[in-house]
Design an enzyme around this catalytic site. Structure first.
Site, short mmCIF file in Angstrom:
data_model
loop_
_atom_site.label_atom_id
_atom_site.label_comp_id
_atom_site.label_asym_id
_atom_site.label_seq_id
_atom_site.Cartn_x
_atom_site.Cartn_y
_atom_site.Cartn_z
N CYS A 124 -40.24 49.49 50.95
CA CYS A 124 -40.68 50.26 52.11
C CYS A 124 -42.12 50.71 51.95
CB CYS A 124 -39.75 51.44 52.37
SG CYS A 124 -39.35 52.45 50.97
N VAL B 216 -44.78 50.23 54.85
CA VAL B 216 -45.45 51.36 55.52
C VAL B 216 -46.96 51.14 55.55
CG1 VAL B 216 -45.95 53.84 55.40
CG2 VAL B 216 -43.62 53.03 55.04
#
Lengths: 490, 515
Positions: free
Chosen positions: B154, B158
């Site tokens: 992640c 991001v």
């Protein structure tokens, strides 16, 4: 093969391993590998290895992250608090209940260690921010788990990247409710390993447990002259319990355990103890130093693995107190000596001369060496996932012989070292376990005690000895070779 | 103190009086309610079993408690390990990879190779290009894979790293020393904040197949069936499926076959074992058909296969009698061959066994949770046996799953008391079990705490299973797999019956020797 010395073979193995890397990576890894020697006073760190640096990209490192260091290690075992894995669902799921931090309590009602609370971030939380969701999480936890004594917010990677302010959100909620809410900025990308997560978590204990003076249940703990705290024992397989019994037997009062089987109240009460006993230096030296500076509490390191170190440590601890304690300490040592002798007599003949290679985390790469040596076993290689220079300096005093030292070893290197040095036992983590077992090598997990333990203290040593014997002398290793295999074939 | 002749570990050690005393004394310092007011703990514990608690629990909007799903890159790692000599490479921080490896390893009790490029704070600021350049090179140099399959954590998602551009840049900088131009670096974006591990499976499978088959399409198609197993954690299931396809004499390839990787014999360790050859994967576009065994784990992949590759086949979930029948008939249709006698016999044996054991499953209430395709298969089998799937919970339920499940349950005479719980977690399940109890649970190791709290026996079928050994080696697919399901479930029912009837001179008149 000629009578090549162990040290020569070790040095050759290190050189050989480095050959496989591209130039830049080889240069980097060369600094993390070495051969330590108990005689060589010139070495700054054991094997002169460098540590606590960024992992080389693209290798199979065994390291974890800051979140693992905070949620998994320091805060996670605090049993009467709820620990939210704040962010996407994975981190909390992969780390759920894997470390064997034993505790007594009614899980889901007044204790929560083996559960997984997560804010389970979705794309909209990333895009619009998750602070409102966090407040809602805190409210729902308080509604459904009314006996929690506080909540920690363990940040996963996205939190620090999307600009959420968990500190403000937590503060506001804490103010409204009077609850202990601990925001921990332990995003996985911070630092180079678990280690920074330990430090960050230690700092939040300082800020939210000591400085915030949290409300705790029950009568205050009255102070005595013999109050100590066990720091840096996560009660894996019950280690802190088999340590605690010895301290109590020598007349000390263990007011707090950090953080295996801990409650918030015990942690808060620690600022009044007479002495902090630090087992895992790496993960909790920060808070010990803080208590020394702020509350004048001295701390000493100890080692309860194996009788030699246990006895040394018991005396070291007793020396801090008066003669009554010192006398009782000797009684304790005397009381357990027959057990020590019996264990050594039973197992040493079965284990004598067997060579071991270790690779573990915080304190064990040096602390368990003595326990093996007490059984006549020889540790010929060791290394840490996330140590700093001070750990490798301390390691110098613990090795008995020429020892390969590998910092942040990766799968390629460990396999190569094992193949070159042919130990009788490899003792490391779950990720490597089956690699070596498939090679027919006995293996023990030294993070989780391979679902056994405790290994601390005298009672723990007996289990340790029994488990090492179990691993090394099991008949299963002999079955690898089929009866139709010719000599020399696997 | 330990007795030398009978050294015990923690289980029994801490039951000794001296340790019970230690634990009792410790309470003096504790601030948990258990140490302060035990009655209050009992009171709250009782409250958690009520309908009142259930309603509050089911109304949760924000906090997830005891989830039954994992995140995308886990599925991507599984896909990569299904291709020959392929290294799963996770672009992001290495903590994630430590977790994926330990999670799979705890389940399979097998090594799980996977690398990361160890992104840290500077990469978060400047992007992960430098890490990727070094990482791909080091990975290729050390582990010598034939392919590297890159997925993301992640963190990388991001900050928005561009995997394709990074892979190109890495090759350019390397100049062909470790990463030749033709070296396959396949990739997929696998953000952990979307979907679950099965989404990651889908994304990585899609990525690998799309990228490997670029410019590989030939004029002529081959009469051949591609099979995509999905997020399959039963090694035996993959082998059962192969055996069925082989019995048709069909030409086929299993795309993403991790069955040998996570089932290596002792005696030798090599980092990679088995898997779909890269050359086969490249040619997979030229098969005539593709069958996915897990509809919900291959949505995107199968869209490509059906719309762009124009393959016949589609979905078939070979769990249970009906599921296997459908799979077998699909193969008959695709190959134009008769159903082999061998399969007819196997089917007959399964049905015979079902008819032998049905009284013990009939009418029994079950709670079950797991991945969406797994549940479709297992619930189908429960219904075939006359059991009642009272609570069917799918935390990572994709769109359309709950309707499909509802339709299945509506075929049961007990339909009214059979409930579908999409998007719920295992703390929800706890409330459901207390308020609308069942006879047995079917699920993964996370059901252990539910078993402890509710006293309902748990039948270990699912993923992950950490605390029971070797179940993953068996099959739950095909007629032989259904027989395993039948055996496990029936015998657990019988174990429980013995458990309840073993009390001497009170219930043991029913402790029958023959059942």
């Amino acid at each position: 093969m000629g009578p090549e010395s162990l040290e020569a073979r070790q040095k050759a193995a290190v050189e050989e391993v480095l050959k496989a890397y591209p130039e830049k990576a080889a240069k980097n890894r060369a600094k993390h590998l070495g051969v330590g020697s108990p005689e060589d006073e010139s070495q700054k760190t054991c094997g002169n290895v460098r540590s606590n640096k960024k992992t080389v990209p693209g290798v199979m490192s065994q390291r974890g992250c800051a979140y693992a260091g905070s949620k998994g290690v320091v805060w996670g075992p605090v049993k009467d608090m709820v620990h939210i894995s704040h962010g996407p669902v994975g981190c909390g799921q992969y780390s759920r209940a894997g470390r064997r931090n034993y505790y007594i309590g009614t899980t889901g009602v007044d204790t929560f260690v083996t559960m997984n609370f997560t804010s389970d971030f979705q794309e909209k939380d990333i895009v619009f921010g998750g602070d409102k969701k966090l407040t809602k999480c805190l409210e729902e936890i308080d509604a459904l788990f009314p006996l929690n004594n506080g909540i920690t917010v363990q940040s996963e990677c996205p939190i620090g990247l999307i600009g959420d302010d968990i500190n403000a959100t937590s503060k506001q909620y804490a103010k409204q409710t009077g609850q202990t809410i601990v925001p921990v900025n332990c995003e996985g990308f911070r630092g180079v390993s678990q280690s920074l997560g330990h430090h960050i978590a230690n700092d939040t204990v300082r800020d939210y447990v000591f400085d915030a003076n949290p409300t705790v249940l029950g009568a205050p703990i009255e102070v005595t002259e013999y109050d100590v705290a066990i720091i840096g024992d996560y009660n894996i397989g019950g280690d802190a319990w088999s340590s605690r019994i010895l301290l109590e037997e020598m007349g000390l009062r263990v007011v707090a355990q950090w953080s295996g089987d801990a409650t918030l109240k015990e942690m808060a009460a620690t600022t009044k103890v007479k002495l902090n006993l630090l087992h895992c230096y790496r993960s909790m030296n920060y808070i010990s130093r803080h208590m020394e500076k702020e509350y004048g509490i001295p701390w000493i390191e100890y080692n309860f693995f194996g009788p030699s170190q246990t006895i040394k440590s018991l005396r070291k601890i007793a020396a801090f107190f008066d003669e009554t304690i010192q006398a009782k300490c000797e009684e304790v040592i005397e009381k357990y000596q027959p057990l020590v002798d019996a264990v050594v007599n039973k197992y040493r003949p079965r284990l004598e001369g067997k060579q071991v290679m270790l690779f573990v985390g915080g304190l064990r790469p040096r602390h368990v060496i003595g326990a093996y040596e007490d059984l006549g076993m020889e540790v010929i290689g060791t290394g840490y996932e996330f140590a700093h220079d001070d750990d490798y300096k301390r390691t110098k005093d613990e090795i008995f012989r020429s020892t390969v030292i590998y910092d942040d070893v990766n799968e390629y290197e460990l396999e190569a070292f094992v193949k070159a040095l042919q130990p009788d036992l490899v003792a490391s983590g779950i990720k490597e376990k089956y690699v070596f077992q498939k090679m027919g090598l006995p293996y023990r997990q030294m993070h989780s005690w391979d679902y056994s333990g405790p290994y601390h203290g005298y009672d723990g040593f007996a289990i340790f000895a029994q488990d090492m014997d179990l691993a090394i002398n099991s008949p299963v290793w002999a079955h690898t070779k089929a009866p139709w295999d010719k000599e020399g074939e696997a | 103190m330990q007795e030398i002749e009978k050294i015990v570990n923690g289980q029994k050690l801490f039951q000794r009086p001296e340790y019970q005393e230690v634990l009792k004394n410790k309470k003096e310092f504790e601030g948990g309610m258990g140490a302060i007011d035990a009655e209050k703990v009992t009171e709250i514990a009782e409250w958690t079993k009520t309908w009142d608690y259930r309603e509050k629990n089911l109304a949760r909007e924000a906090i997830t408690v005891n989830p039954a799903k994992a995140c995308q890159p886990l599925g991507a790692v599984m896909v990569a390990l299904g291709f020959e000599n392929t290294m799963p490479y996770v672009h992001g921080s290495h903590g994630c990879v430590a977790y994926f490896r330990s999670y799979f390893t705890k389940h399979f009790k097998e090594p799980t190779p996977c690398v990361s490029d160890s992104m840290t704070e500077d990469a978060a600021v400047f992007g992960g290009l430098a890490n990727m350049k070094d990482g791909l090179k080091n990975c290729a140099a050390l582990y010598k894979p034939e392919m590297i399959a890159v997925s993301t954590t992640c963190m990388a998602e991001v900050i928005g790293d561009d995997l394709y551009a990074f892979a190109v840049a890495a090759k350019e900088e390397d100049g062909g020393e470790y990463l030749p131009a033709e070296f396959p670096i396949t990739y997929a974006h696998t953000p952990s904040f979307t979907g679950s591990h099965i989404t990651g499976y889908d994304n990585m499978m899609h990525g690998i197949l799309e990228q490997l088959t670029t410019d590989q399409k030939t004029e002529e198609k081959k009469e051949r069936i591609n099979i995509i197993p999905g997020f399959e954690t039963y090694i035996g299931s993959i082998r059962s499926v192969k055996a069925i396809v082989e019995s048709f004499g069909a030409s086929y390839m299993m795309l993403g076959d991790h069955s040998d990787q996570w089932d290596m014999p002792a005696g030798n360790y090599s980092m990679f074992s088995g898997g779909t050859p890269i050359a086969d994967a490249k040619d997979s576009i030229n098969s005539t058909s593709t069958i996915s065994l897990q509809k919900y784990a291959t949505v995107k992949t199968m869209k490509m296969v059906q719309k762009r590759w124009k393959h016949k086949g589609g979905f078939s979930n070979p769990i249970g009698l009906k599921g296997t029948d459908e799979f077998v008939m699909k193969l008959a249709e695709l190959t134009g061959n008769d159903i082999p006698a061998k399969l007819k016999i196997e089917r007959g044996r399964l049905v015979d066994a079902m008819q032998d054991s049905y009284p013990y499953m009939h009418g029994k209430k079950f709670a079950i949770w797991g991945d969406p395709d797994f549940l479709v298969g297992l619930v189908s089998f429960l219904l075939e046996m006359g059991a009642e799937p009272t609570h069917v919970l799918c935390h990572n339920a994709p769109k359309g799953w709950d309707e499909e499940m509802r339709e299945m349950l509506d075929t049961s005479p007990a339909a009214a008391s059979c409930h579908v719980w999409a998007g719920k977690d295992l703390w929800h399940m706890r409330s459901l079990l207390f308020t609308e109890p069942v006879d047995f649970m079917i699920g993964n190791s996370y059901g252990k705490e539910l078993m402890r709290d509710t006293g309902i026996p748990l039948i270990y079928i699912g993923f992950p299973i950490f605390d029971r050994h070797h179940l993953h080696r068996y099959s739950i697919a095909g007629y032989d797999g259904a027989l395993n399901l039948l055996t496990w479930i029936t015998n657990k029912v019988l174990d429980q019956l013995d458990e309840e009837t073993k009390n001497i001179a009170s219930t043991d008149y029913f402790f029958d020797l023959v059942r």
